[in-house]
Structures are given as structure tokens and as C-alpha cells.
Design a protein around this motif. Structure first.
Motif, short mmCIF file in Angstrom:
data_model
loop_
_atom_site.label_atom_id
_atom_site.label_comp_id
_atom_site.label_asym_id
_atom_site.label_seq_id
_atom_site.Cartn_x
_atom_site.Cartn_y
_atom_site.Cartn_z
N VAL A 349 0.84 -1.20 0.00
CA VAL A 349 0.00 0.00 0.00
C VAL A 349 0.87 1.25 0.00
CG1 VAL A 349 -1.72 1.31 1.30
CG2 VAL A 349 -1.93 -1.17 1.10
N VAL A 350 1.93 1.26 0.79
CA VAL A 350 2.84 2.41 0.82
C VAL A 350 3.45 2.63 -0.56
CG1 VAL A 350 5.09 3.20 1.68
CG2 VAL A 350 3.37 2.33 3.28
N TRP A 351 3.86 1.57 -1.20
CA TRP A 351 4.48 1.67 -2.54
C TRP A 351 3.49 2.26 -3.55
CZ3 TRP A 351 3.33 -1.24 -7.07
CH2 TRP A 351 4.25 -1.06 -8.12
N VAL A 352 2.25 1.79 -3.50
CA VAL A 352 1.25 2.29 -4.45
C VAL A 352 0.94 3.76 -4.16
CG1 VAL A 352 -1.16 2.10 -5.18
CG2 VAL A 352 0.22 0.03 -4.90
N LEU A 353 0.67 4.09 -2.92
CA LEU A 353 0.26 5.46 -2.58
C LEU A 353 1.38 6.46 -2.76
CD1 LEU A 353 -1.85 4.84 0.68
CD2 LEU A 353 -2.69 5.23 -1.64
N HIS A 354 2.59 6.09 -2.35
CA HIS A 354 3.68 7.07 -2.34
C HIS A 354 4.40 7.14 -3.69
CE1 HIS A 354 6.58 9.74 -0.53
NE2 HIS A 354 7.58 8.95 -0.88
N GLN A 355 4.79 5.97 -4.20
CA GLN A 355 5.61 5.99 -5.42
C GLN A 355 4.75 6.05 -6.69
OE1 GLN A 355 9.41 4.02 -5.70
NE2 GLN A 355 8.99 2.87 -3.82
N LYS A 356 3.60 5.42 -6.68
CA LYS A 356 2.78 5.40 -7.89
C LYS A 356 1.82 6.58 -7.97
CE LYS A 356 4.62 1.77 -9.67
NZ LYS A 356 5.44 1.92 -10.90
N LEU A 357 1.23 6.94 -6.83
CA LEU A 357 0.25 8.02 -6.83
C LEU A 357 0.83 9.35 -6.36
CD1 LEU A 357 -2.91 6.16 -5.46
CD2 LEU A 357 -2.20 6.53 -7.84
N GLY A 358 2.05 9.33 -5.84
CA GLY A 358 2.72 10.57 -5.46
C GLY A 358 2.18 11.25 -4.22
N ILE A 359 1.52 10.52 -3.34
CA ILE A 359 0.99 11.10 -2.10
C ILE A 359 2.15 11.32 -1.13
CG2 ILE A 359 -0.56 10.70 -0.15
CD1 ILE A 359 -2.31 9.06 -2.02
N PRO A 360 2.23 12.48 -0.49
CA PRO A 360 3.35 12.77 0.44
C PRO A 360 3.43 11.75 1.57
CG PRO A 360 2.14 14.77 -0.07
CD PRO A 360 1.35 13.64 -0.65
N SER A 361 4.58 11.73 2.23
CA SER A 361 4.89 10.69 3.21
C SER A 361 3.86 10.61 4.32
CB SER A 361 6.27 10.94 3.81
OG SER A 361 7.25 11.00 2.80
N GLY A 363 0.81 11.76 4.49
CA GLY A 363 -0.48 11.35 3.97
C GLY A 363 -0.51 9.87 3.67
N THR A 364 0.57 9.36 3.09
CA THR A 364 0.67 7.92 2.81
C THR A 364 0.62 7.12 4.10
OG1 THR A 364 1.90 8.22 0.74
CG2 THR A 364 2.17 6.12 1.89
N PHE A 365 1.34 7.60 5.10
CA PHE A 365 1.37 6.91 6.40
C PHE A 365 -0.06 6.79 6.95
CE2 PHE A 365 1.61 6.61 10.94
CZ PHE A 365 2.74 5.87 11.23
N ALA A 366 -0.78 7.92 7.00
CA ALA A 366 -2.13 7.93 7.57
C ALA A 366 -3.08 7.07 6.74
CB ALA A 366 -2.64 9.37 7.65
N LEU A 367 -3.01 7.20 5.41
CA LEU A 367 -3.90 6.43 4.56
C LEU A 367 -3.63 4.92 4.66
CD1 LEU A 367 -4.07 8.65 1.35
CD2 LEU A 367 -5.94 8.14 2.93
N THR A 368 -2.36 4.57 4.78
CA THR A 368 -2.02 3.15 4.90
C THR A 368 -2.60 2.57 6.19
OG1 THR A 368 0.04 3.48 3.67
CG2 THR A 368 -0.12 1.49 4.99
N VAL A 369 -2.50 3.31 7.28
CA VAL A 369 -3.09 2.84 8.53
C VAL A 369 -4.60 2.68 8.38
CG1 VAL A 369 -3.55 3.47 10.94
CG2 VAL A 369 -1.26 3.77 10.00
N LEU A 370 -5.25 3.64 7.73
CA LEU A 370 -6.70 3.56 7.54
C LEU A 370 -7.09 2.38 6.65
CD1 LEU A 370 -7.64 7.34 7.11
CD2 LEU A 370 -8.09 5.86 9.08
N VAL A 371 -6.31 2.15 5.59
CA VAL A 371 -6.60 1.02 4.72
C VAL A 371 -6.46 -0.30 5.48
CG1 VAL A 371 -5.77 -0.28 2.71
CG2 VAL A 371 -6.02 2.20 2.57
N MET A 372 -5.42 -0.41 6.30
CA MET A 372 -5.22 -1.63 7.07
C MET A 372 -6.31 -1.82 8.12
SD MET A 372 -2.70 -3.26 5.78
CE MET A 372 -3.28 -2.65 4.19
N LEU A 373 -6.77 -0.71 8.73
CA LEU A 373 -7.88 -0.81 9.67
C LEU A 373 -9.16 -1.24 8.96
CD1 LEU A 373 -7.29 2.32 11.94
CD2 LEU A 373 -7.16 -0.08 12.65
N GLY A 374 -9.36 -0.74 7.74
CA GLY A 374 -10.52 -1.16 6.96
C GLY A 374 -10.46 -2.64 6.63
#
Length: 400
Positions: A349-361, A363-374
Motif C-alpha cells: 500500500v505504501v508503494w502504491v500510494l507514495h511511489q505510484k500516486l505521489g501522495i506525500p509521506s 499522507g501515505t502513512f495515515a492512509l495506509t493505517v486507515l486502509v489496514m484498519l478497513g
């Protein structure tokens, strides 16, 4: 990522009424123990209504988030590949703080000692075995399958284990068998399994009493010290001196919860903390080194371990009963599946959000936690809630 520890942290059930029996020679001691138990139960119920230790659920989630912070921003390795650079470059001000997140495991173990003592009290061995298996395995099996399947995708650069090793991982015995692990966090589950086995053999099987738990804690503490001195691999595997003090501390805290203040319970807690902080520093501290990824101070390590002991103790004594929000029960339920999936799937998820979609660090951290909680909620809702009762019922009613 209590691995995270396995919760059956419901209220204590009232003791079944029994017919009068002849008075045994040790009746005064037994009567005092039963009187203390009745007093503790009455206090815990708060006027006849069972109290759910929701603050304990919250502490479990906090420990899991600590471990996630460590895995996403407090260490090097595969996560650096996901970020595209070292997490220290991604989080220059917080990576050193995230490095302490690995101590969430020690907090999990203290919680586990408390919860297993609570859930195993008054249960026959078959019921205890059924509750542990049905609690641990359903989400674990699905997590093994998910991670193996995702890592087998051609665009995922992380290497999947062999099919044979993946099958062995379904038993949760891959570590002692020397098999490659699908989940990095599963080493904590191997520690939990050994604790369950010892507790079942020496407390649940003969019947849990205050005297028996105190004796078990004392013998395990001394046995762990002997194992360390003897340097025999078999003793290390069985008695696990580097982790035993945390489980023992949790059991001592549960004695406070059930029977109230007494010197023996406080002694168990104090000695286990003194030993536990020693092992935490031995495993995690190193001299300041510019080439090392992170530096954890000895004072910081002691402080985090102390926080875990103090927090569980305050919960046990009812000091945090005000934290009785219903959402904490859901948070506690999500902790175990979150702990299982957050690390390896988090890399992807970090790889997709940060390197592929260009989301800042951040933001990627928070979104990854939310995705994993989901994802954890999906595992809880559609795996645990459906399979756990079926497995528990099957194992409880099976003929031996």
C-alpha cells in the motif's frame, strides 16, 4: 501487534453455587480467598452490572498502532523499498520516535498475561483450548492466504515463500520448524502459544486459584532465571526468559483486579517489571552510532515498558473505567487482524500510494493505517464473527 496479543476480555462470570461440603483442613485460607474474590467481583460489577474493560481494548489498539509506526517509519529493510528511500529521510523528525514503537509488543504481552488469566479462570481445559484456537486461527489463516496471494502477483516486487512453506505457516508452528515466515509478526504468536501451553498445563488443568497462579508466577520466574544461567536451548524455548516476565506481570496485575491489593501481587508485578526492562534494553539498546538507523535511549525504553505496566494496572484497578466508550470495543476487536496484515500488505500500500500516486509521506502513512484498519474490519466482520463461533462450538462439543 498482543503480536499482538488474543482478547477474551469480557467481565468475570459469577461463580456457580455449590452445595455445602465437609470443611477441609485448609478451609480458612480457602474461605479468605473466596471472600476476597467475592469482594473484587462486587467492586468490578459496580452495583451488579458487569464492567467491560473497554480501556483495555483501547490500549490494545494503541500498542498495535505503535508497532505499525515502527514498521512504517521506525526501521529500515523492506519498508525502505516501499518508500523508495530510508524512512529516516521520509520522517526526519519522527523516525527516531517511531523506533520505540516496537515496544508495543512488550505491552501486548503484559495485556495477554492479564487477559489469559481472566479468560482461563474457572474454565475447563477443553473450553480454554477451544477459545484460544477459535480466537487465533480464523483471521490468521486468511492473513496467510492474502499475503501469499498478493506477494505472488507479478507486479509486486516482494518475494513470496514457497508453496510448501506457506502451507506449514497455516499451523502457526513455522518458527520452531525453521520454515520461512509469511508474516513477519508471527514470531510473537509463537511466544503466545508457548504461554498458553504453560498456563493450560499448570493453571487451567488443575483449576485456577489465587494460590496456584502465584505459585506458577514464582516458579516460572525462577525457571526463566535458571534457563538464562544454564544457556540450554531447550529451556530457552520452553521457558522463553526474554518474554516470560511480561506475561507474568500481566498475571500479577490480574490478581490485583480479582482479589484487590496484596503484597504478593504487587511483588509479582514489581519483579516482572524489573526483569522485563532489562530484557527490553538488552534486545533494543545500542550505543549511539551514526551508521545505525535509529538510537533508542535506555531511559526511553524503560519509560515505554513502564507505561505498559502502569496502564494495564490502572485499568485493572478501575482507574480508567471512565473510558467506557463503545467504539473502544470495536477498536479492540480490530487489533488482532490489523496486527496480522499491517506489515507486509502495508509495504504494498505504501508503494502504491507514495511511489505510484505521489501522495506525500505523512499522507501515505495515515492512509495506509486507515486502509489496514478497513481490511481488519472486513476480517473481523466476515471471518472472525462467522468462523470463531463455529470453531469454538465444534471444539467444545467434540468427544475426546
Amino acid at each position: 501487534m498482543s503480536a499482538p496479543p488474543a482478547p477474551d476480555a469480557g467481565p468475570i462470570s459469577p461463580a456457580a453455587a455449590t452445595a455445602p461440603t465437609p470443611t477441609p483442613p485448609h478451609a480458612p485460607d480457602l474461605a479468605r480467598e473466596r471472600s476476597a474474590e467475592r469482594t473484587a467481583k462486587a467492586a468490578a460489577r459496580g452495583g451488579g452490572h458487569p464492567v467491560r474493560l473497554r480501556a483495555l481494548d483501547g490500549l490494545r489498539l494503541l500498542a498495535a498502532l505503535m508497532v505499525a509506526a515502527y514498521h512504517y517509519g521506525g526501521r529500515d529493510g523492506e519498508i525502505a523499498q516501499a518508500w523508495g528511500s530510508s524512512p529516516r529521510a521520509q520522517f526526519p523528525t519522527l523516525s527516531s520516535t517511531f523506533a520505540y514503537g516496537c515496544l508495543g509488543v512488550q505491552i501486548f504481552f503484559v495485556i495477554s498475561g492479564f487477559v489469559i488469566c481472566m479468560s482461563g479462570w474457572g474454565r475447563p481445559l477443553r473450553s480454554f483450548f477451544a477459545s484460544r484456537v477459535s480466537r487465533l486461527y480464523p483471521a490468521y489463516w486468511v492473513a496467510i492466504i492474502l499475503v501469499t496471494a498478493v506477494f505472488a502477483l507479478p507486479w509486486v516486487t516482494y518475494k513470496a515463500v514457497s508453496p510448501s512453506d506457506a502451507l506449514v505457516n497455516l499451523t502457526m508452528l513455522q518458527q520452531p520448524l525453521g520454515v520461512d515466515r509469511v508474516l513477519g509478526v508471527c514470531w510473537t504468536l509463537w511466544a503466545e502459544l508457548r504461554f498458553y501451553a504453560l498456563f493450560a498445563l499448570f493453571v487451567v488443568l488443575p483449576g485456577a486459584t489465587r494460590h496456584r497462579v502465584v505459585l506458577f508466577c514464582a516458579v516460572w520466574t525462577l525457571g526463566s532465571a535458571f534457563a538464562e544461567a544454564a544457556n540450554l536451548p531447550l529451556l530457552d524455548v520452553v521457558l522463553m526468559p526474554e518474554y516470560s516476565s511480561y506475561f507474568i506481570g500481566g498475571m500479577g496485575i490480574y490478581l490485583l483486579h480479582r482479589f484487590g491489593h496484596d503484597a504478593l501481587s504487587w511483588g509479582i508485578i514489581g519483579i516482572s517489571f524489573l526483569i522485563g526492562q532489562h530484557y527490553a534494553i538488552r534486545e533494543l539498546w545500542h550505543p549511539a552510532n551514526i551508521d545505525a538507523f535509529s538510537y533508542r535511549s535506555a531511559v526511553g525504553i524503560i519509560g515505554v515498558v513502564a507505561f505498559g505496566y502502569v496502564a494495564v494496572t490502572l485499568i485493572a484497578l478501575g482507574k480508567l473505567n471512565w473510558a467506557n466508550w463503545r467504539w473502544l470495543t470495536v477498536a479492540g476487536a480490530l487489533t488482532y487482524p490489523f496486527y496480522l496484515v499491517h506489515e507486509h500488505l502495508g509495504w504494498v500500500v505504501v508503494w502504491v500510494l507514495h511511489q505510484k500516486l505521489g501522495i506525500p509521506s505523512y499522507g501515505t502513512f495515515a492512509l495506509t493505517v486507515l486502509v489496514m484498519l478497513g481490511l481488519a474490519w472486513l476480517l473481523y466482520r466476515f471471518v472472525e464473527q462467522k468462523l470463531t463461533p463455529v470453531i469454538k462450538r465444534s471444539l467444545t462439543t467434540v468427544r475426546l
